[in-house]
Design a protein around this motif. Structure first.
Motif, PDB file in Angstrom:
ATOM      1  N   THR A 137      -6.541  41.578  -4.697  1.00 55.23           N
ATOM      2  CA  THR A 137      -6.607  40.175  -4.122  1.00 55.23           C
ATOM      3  C   THR A 137      -7.465  39.279  -5.257  1.00 55.23           C
ATOM      4  OG1 THR A 137      -7.214  38.938  -2.139  1.00 55.23           O
ATOM      5  CG2 THR A 137      -8.563  40.868  -2.920  1.00 55.23           C
ATOM      6  N   ILE A 138      -6.933  37.983  -5.028  1.00 52.99           N
ATOM      7  CA  ILE A 138      -7.784  37.085  -5.946  1.00 52.99           C
ATOM      8  C   ILE A 138      -7.986  35.760  -4.924  1.00 52.99           C
ATOM      9  CG2 ILE A 138      -7.564  35.397  -7.803  1.00 52.99           C
ATOM     10  CD1 ILE A 138      -5.681  37.510  -9.081  1.00 52.99           C
ATOM     11  N   LEU A 139      -9.253  35.478  -4.823  1.00 50.15           N
ATOM     12  CA  LEU A 139      -9.536  34.537  -3.685  1.00 50.15           C
ATOM     13  C   LEU A 139     -10.409  33.320  -4.557  1.00 50.15           C
ATOM     14  CD1 LEU A 139     -11.003  36.824  -1.309  1.00 50.15           C
ATOM     15  CD2 LEU A 139      -8.984  35.629  -1.153  1.00 50.15           C
ATOM     16  N   ILE A 140     -10.318  32.163  -4.238  1.00 51.22           N
ATOM     17  CA  ILE A 140     -11.157  31.112  -4.635  1.00 51.22           C
ATOM     18  C   ILE A 140     -11.584  30.141  -3.424  1.00 51.22           C
ATOM     19  CG2 ILE A 140     -11.241  28.781  -5.901  1.00 51.22           C
ATOM     20  CD1 ILE A 140      -9.076  29.947  -7.873  1.00 51.22           C
ATOM     21  N   GLY A 141     -13.052  30.142  -3.287  1.00 49.55           N
ATOM     22  CA  GLY A 141     -13.413  29.352  -2.275  1.00 49.55           C
ATOM     23  C   GLY A 141     -14.942  29.038  -2.779  1.00 49.55           C
TER      24      GLY A 141
END
Length: 125
Positions: free
Chosen positions: A5-9
Motif C-alpha cells: 500500500t502507498i498512502l499520502i496524508g
C-alpha cells in the motif's frame, strides 16, 4: 500474493516512540488520508489510518515527523487481534511502514528566514 500500500496524508498528532522490552524501537502515528470524492454538501471524507514503523525507521519518524506534516508511507496492511479485559476479541488493522517520505520541509517559526548564499559558495558556476 501481494500486500503493498502507498498512502499520502497528514499526521493527526505527533508520533509516539516506544521501545519493546528487548530494546527495539517502535513508532506509531495516524495518517489522515482524504478520499477521492465528496459528500453531498461538498465535504471530503477522510480515513484515519494507523501506521507502525520499526527499528531505525521508527526513530527517524519520531525525530522528524510532526502533527500536520504531509507524509508518504509505503508498506503492508496487517490485521492482528487480541483479547481485551472483558474477554472480547479486538481486531486491529494497521499499515506496517517499510518506507516513509517527508513531503514537506520541517518548518517552524524560528527557521523560516531565507538562507543567505553568495555565488562564491556554490560548487558550480
Amino acid at each position: 500474493m501481494l500486500n503493498r500500500t502507498i498512502l499520502i496524508g497528514r499526521l493527526t498528532k505527533d508520533p509516539e516512540l516506544r521501545y519493546t522490552p528487548t530494546g527495539v524501537a517502535v513508532c506509531q502515528f495516524t495518517l489522515a488520508v482524504d478520499r477521492p470524492f465528496t459528500r453531498e454538501g461538498g465535504e471530503r471524507e477522510t480515513d484515519f489510518i494507523p501506521i507502525v514503523a520499526w527499528r531505525q525507521l521508527a526513530e527517524t519518524c519520531a525525530n522528524y515527523l510532526r502533527k500536520g506534516r504531509l507524509t508518504a508511507v509505503e508498506g503492508r496492511i496487517q490485521i492482528r487481534n487480541y483479547e481485551n479485559n472483558e474477554g472480547r476479541k479486538i481486531y486491529v488493522t494497521e499499515v506496517i511502514a517499510d518506507n516513509v517520505r517527508f513531503l514537506e520541509s520541517n518548518r517552524n517559526s524560528s527557521n523560516d528566514e531565507p538562507i543567505d548564499i553568495s555565488d562564491d559558495d556554490l560548487p558550480f558556476g
